[in-house]
Structure formats: structure tokens, C-alpha cells
Scaffold this active site. Structure first.
Site, PDB file in Angstrom:
ATOM      1  CB  THR A 149      13.600 -14.023  43.011  1.00 32.31           C
ATOM      2  OG1 THR A 149      13.332 -12.973  42.080  1.00 32.31           O
ATOM      3  CG2 THR A 149      12.541 -14.027  44.086  1.00 32.31           C
ATOM      4  CG  ASP A 150      18.618 -11.324  40.383  1.00 31.80           C
ATOM      5  OD1 ASP A 150      18.789 -11.286  41.630  1.00 31.80           O
ATOM      6  OD2 ASP A 150      19.075 -10.439  39.619  1.00 31.80           O
ATOM      7  CG  LEU A 208      14.980   3.558  37.826  1.00 33.21           C
ATOM      8  CD1 LEU A 208      14.541   4.878  37.189  1.00 33.21           C
ATOM      9  CD2 LEU A 208      13.794   2.593  37.904  1.00 33.21           C
ATOM     10  CD  GLU A 244      26.902  -4.157  38.783  1.00 34.80           C
ATOM     11  OE1 GLU A 244      26.590  -3.991  37.587  1.00 34.80           O
ATOM     12  OE2 GLU A 244      26.312  -3.601  39.715  1.00 34.80           O
ATOM     13  CG  ASP A 254      19.483  -5.128  37.442  1.00 35.17           C
ATOM     14  OD1 ASP A 254      18.346  -5.601  37.616  1.00 35.17           O
ATOM     15  OD2 ASP A 254      20.147  -4.599  38.355  1.00 35.17           O
TER      16      ASP A 254
HETATM   17  C1  GLA Z   1      19.705  -5.229  42.011  1.00 37.40           C
HETATM   18  C2  GLA Z   1      20.550  -6.320  41.358  1.00 37.40           C
HETATM   19  C3  GLA Z   1      19.677  -7.399  40.719  1.00 37.40           C
HETATM   20  C4  GLA Z   1      18.618  -7.899  41.696  1.00 37.40           C
HETATM   21  C5  GLA Z   1      17.894  -6.744  42.390  1.00 37.40           C
HETATM   22  C6  GLA Z   1      16.994  -7.206  43.473  1.00 37.40           C
HETATM   23  O1  GLA Z   1      19.004  -4.531  41.022  1.00 37.40           O
HETATM   24  O2  GLA Z   1      21.381  -5.757  40.351  1.00 37.40           O
HETATM   25  O3  GLA Z   1      20.479  -8.442  40.254  1.00 37.40           O
HETATM   26  O4  GLA Z   1      19.189  -8.771  42.637  1.00 37.40           O
HETATM   27  O5  GLA Z   1      18.810  -5.803  42.944  1.00 37.40           O
HETATM   28  O6  GLA Z   1      15.934  -7.927  42.948  1.00 37.40           O
END
Ligand code: GLA
Length: 383
Positions: free
Chosen positions: A34-35, A123, A158, A170
């Protein structure tokens, strides 16, 4: 490894006393994929950290070593690569390169990286390296940068340097996480709320040991499918800028205008956003039963609609059912392998960890790593 042990290693290698910064990995309780759709997420920082030790050099070199990887790297600050070199140092180098492109004067430096976030497990080991490196590099030129800006800088690194089109979750929670709290984040406005975790609940993280190394192509593909959905749906409502702006009702009305895959991706995101709002409310009210159900729904949706789960993740989620103290759980992170997160009552957490490991190994022949975690603080200087 403690900070003083790392400082000792640094002095042994480079002959000077370093400053040390650390940043944590995270689990995401709910709000997956969703981000980057301007939606909501609710992760928590956990007690696995990357530490970066740094001290200045008198020349214009950036020397980067790691406690985990053999090869060390040396770069000339006046000719830093502009995109990834394809090695572990990319997450450090990317941050340096983006800082420089954005007008920050970097000093020559020696760096030593010690990473304890399991790699490729979903993680956020990469976000932890980026954030700790950014704080370390910024400390040398005396520039103060607010943590939300550090998070955005690391995301740009990134996206543009490493080439993974990740969202902001993250890096943001690695910077800003708070012990004892889930981190509710609106990824459009970047407003956040700290939601207290019930003190008698543990986050049990189960690593399927399936690495998600092949996932970045599929991740970027999912993003494109979401963008395709937005492009088509915006024809009916020009106010739609991201899936965040799409209601379930509008999506259903125009389902036939989308390909089946694009429809499924959109449906996941639209419902998942609502689940995050509901989950934050449940956590606030202490309704763990309903929260657990929302996590289960999220997993099913990631499996069937977003199609980013895999057999091992499904086995791990199933294996938790019926164990004492289990409230609910799901895959966490980008998917295609990596970890699940389970909410478990503290009194049952250790037994749960042992039992789920047995069940998973019996079903797959793979010995998992299981960690009993709590929400921890985000990035900080250690000396
Ligand atoms: C990875 C990405 C995040 C997010 C998740 C899925 O961790 O780094 O930005 O999109 O996948 O929710």
C-alpha cells in the site's frame, strides 16, 4: 556485537576511534503493498540492527568494509558511481552518491558495517544499512537532517541508485519507530501516529528461509499494474492520483474496464488500506481478536489477489492456527519468501516459537528461524 566491540574492531582495522550509528529492521503488522499507492501501513521497528562505524580520512576516499562480507571497497569521492555496482556496498554507496548529487559536501571516510538484520528475509536489512549509513555520513559534515528527510533520502537512493522502486515504509519506520508502539503511517502525507502495543503481546517473526532474491522484478511489475489501474480509473474521476483515491464502489463499477490481473491488484490495495485503518482502531481498543482476523484477511488477499505469497509462507501462516496464545498473523514485507509475523500472548510466545518451527519443518523439510520480538526504537547515534 556491542557498539564498543565494533569500535574495537574499527580501531584495529583503521587505527582511529569511530562514531557509531545504528538503525533497525522492521516487521509490517498490516498494510502490504500500500505504501507506493499513497496508502496506509502499520509496521514496527524490531530489535535487529545494522551498526555503521565511521571516522574521517584526510584524503578524498570512501573506504567501506563489512563484518559479514569478505570484500571491501574503496571509492574516490570525486568520481562516485551514479548507479549500483552490484555488490553489498550499494546500500552505503547509494546514500553517499545521492547525498552528493543533492549538494551535500562529503568528507573522505572509513566505514565499518555490522549488519544483524537477516538478509533477504523481508525484514528491511537494506533500509537499516541505508539509514545507519546516512546518519554516519551526515555526522561528518556537520549537517543536521530531520529523520523524515533521512528516510526520504534513503528511499531515493534505493529507487534511483539501486533501482528498486520501493515505497517509503521501511526507511521511515527504521528512522522513526518507537519502542512499545506500532507505527501507523499515512504514506501520502507522511503523518504518523504511534499506537501502543498491548504490553502482553509479542511479535513472533518466523523466517521461512526462502530468500526473496528474485522478487525485485515482480515487485516492480506489481507497481506497474497498480499504475495501470490508476491510469484507467482516473478517466472516470480525474481526482484519482493513486489507488489511495479509489473507492471500492468505483473499482467494482469499472471492474470490466481492467484486465483481470490489474483488477485483482487494485482490489487488494483498496481493501488493504481499509484494513490498516480498522487494524489501528482495533489495536487502540485492544480488540486483538478482530485485529487477528484482519491480519488473516490480509494474508489471503496477498496470496490470492496480489499473488506475492509462496507455498512456504502459506504453510507457516497455516501452522500457527490453533496454537495457544495466537491472535493472528500473515506474511510480512514484499513477499515471495521471507517472514511471517504473528501476534502471540507473551506467556505463550516461547512455546509458540518452538511448536510452529516443528510444524513448519515437518511440512516443508526446512528448519526455520523464529524470533520473539517487541517493537523497538528507530535509528540513533550510539556514542
Ligand atoms: C518492501 C518495500 C516497501 C513495501 C513492501 C510491501 O518491503 O521496501 O516499500 O512496498 O515491500 O508492502
Amino acid at each position: 556485537m556491542t557498539a564498543s566491540e565494533l569500535a574495537g574492531r574499527f580501531e584495529h582495522i583503521y587505527g582511529s576511534v569511530p562514531r557509531i550509528f545504528r538503525a533497525p529492521g522492521r516487521v509490517n503488522l498490516i498494510g502490504e503493498h500500500t505504501d507506493y499507492n499513497d496508502g496506509y501501513v502499520m509496521p514496527a521497528a524490531i530489535g535487529f540492527f545494522t551498526q555503521v562505524a565511521i571516522a574521517p580520512r584526510s584524503d578524498r576516499k570512501l573506504v567501506v568494509r563489512s563484518e559479514e562480507f569478505e570484500r571491501d571497497f574503496e571509492f574516490d569521492l570525486d568520481h562516485l558511481p551514479q548507479s549500483r555496482v552490484g555488490a553489498w556496498c550499494d546500500y552505503v554507496l547509494g546514500v553517499a552518491s545521492v547525498l552528493q548529487q543533492e549538494g551535500h559536501a562529503l568528507r573522505g571516510a572509513n566505514l565499518l558495517v555490522r549488519g544483524e538484520v537477516p538478509i533477504g528475509a523481508g525484514l528491511s536489512s537494506s533500509a537499516a544499512v541505508e539509514v545507519a549509513s546516512a546518519l554516519a555520513l551526515l555526522s561528518l559534515n556537520g549537517a543536521a537532517m530531520a529523520l523524515p528527510e533521512v528516510a526520504k533520502l534513503c528511499q531515493r537512493s534505493e529507487n534511483n541508485f539501486v533501482g528498486a522502486r520501493v515505497g517509503i515504509m521501511d526507511q521511515f519506520v527504521s528512522c522513526m519507530g518507537k519502542a512499545g508502539h506500532a507505527f501507523f503511517l499515512d504514506c501520502r502525507s507522511l503523518e504518523f501516529k504511534l499506537v501502543p502495543m498491548p504490553p502482553d503481546i509479542r511479535l513472533v517473526v518466523c523466517n521461512t528461509m526462502v530468500k526473496h532474491a528474485l522478487a525485485s522484478g515482480s515487485y516492480n511489475q506489481r507497481r506497474e499494474e497498480c499504475e495501470e489501474g490508476v491510469k484507467i480509473l482516473a478517466r472516470w474521476d480525474p481526482a484519482i492520483r493513486a489507488l489511495r483515491d479509489v473507492s471500492l464502489e468505483l473499482l467494482e463499477r469499472h471492474a470490466k474496464d481492467l484486465s483481470e490481473d490489474v483488477y485483482k491488484r487494485c482490489l487488494h490495495v483498496v481493501r488493504e488500506d481499509q484494513r490498516v485503518l480498522d487494524a489501528a482502531e482495533c489495536l487502540r481498543k485492544g480488540d486483538l481478536k478482530r485485529l487477528g482476523e484482519l491480519m488473516r484477511d490480509s494474508h489471503r488477499s496477498l496470496r490470492d489477489l496480489y499473488e506475492v505469497s509462496c507455498r512456504e509462507l502459506d504453510v507457516m501462516v497455516e501452522a500457527a492456527e490453533g496454537l495457544p496464545g495466537y491472535c493472528g498473523g500473515r506474511m510480512t514485507g514484499g513477499g515471495f519468501g521471507g517472514c511471517t509475523v504473528s501476534l502471540v500472548h507473551s506467556a505463550n510466545a516461547e512455546d509458540f516459537a518452538q511448536e510452529i518451527a516443528k510444524r513448519y519443518e515437518a511440512a516443508t523439510g526446512i528448519k526455520p528461524n523464529v524470533y520473539v520480538c517487541s517493537a523497538e526504537d528507530g535509528a540513533q547515534a550510539l556514542n
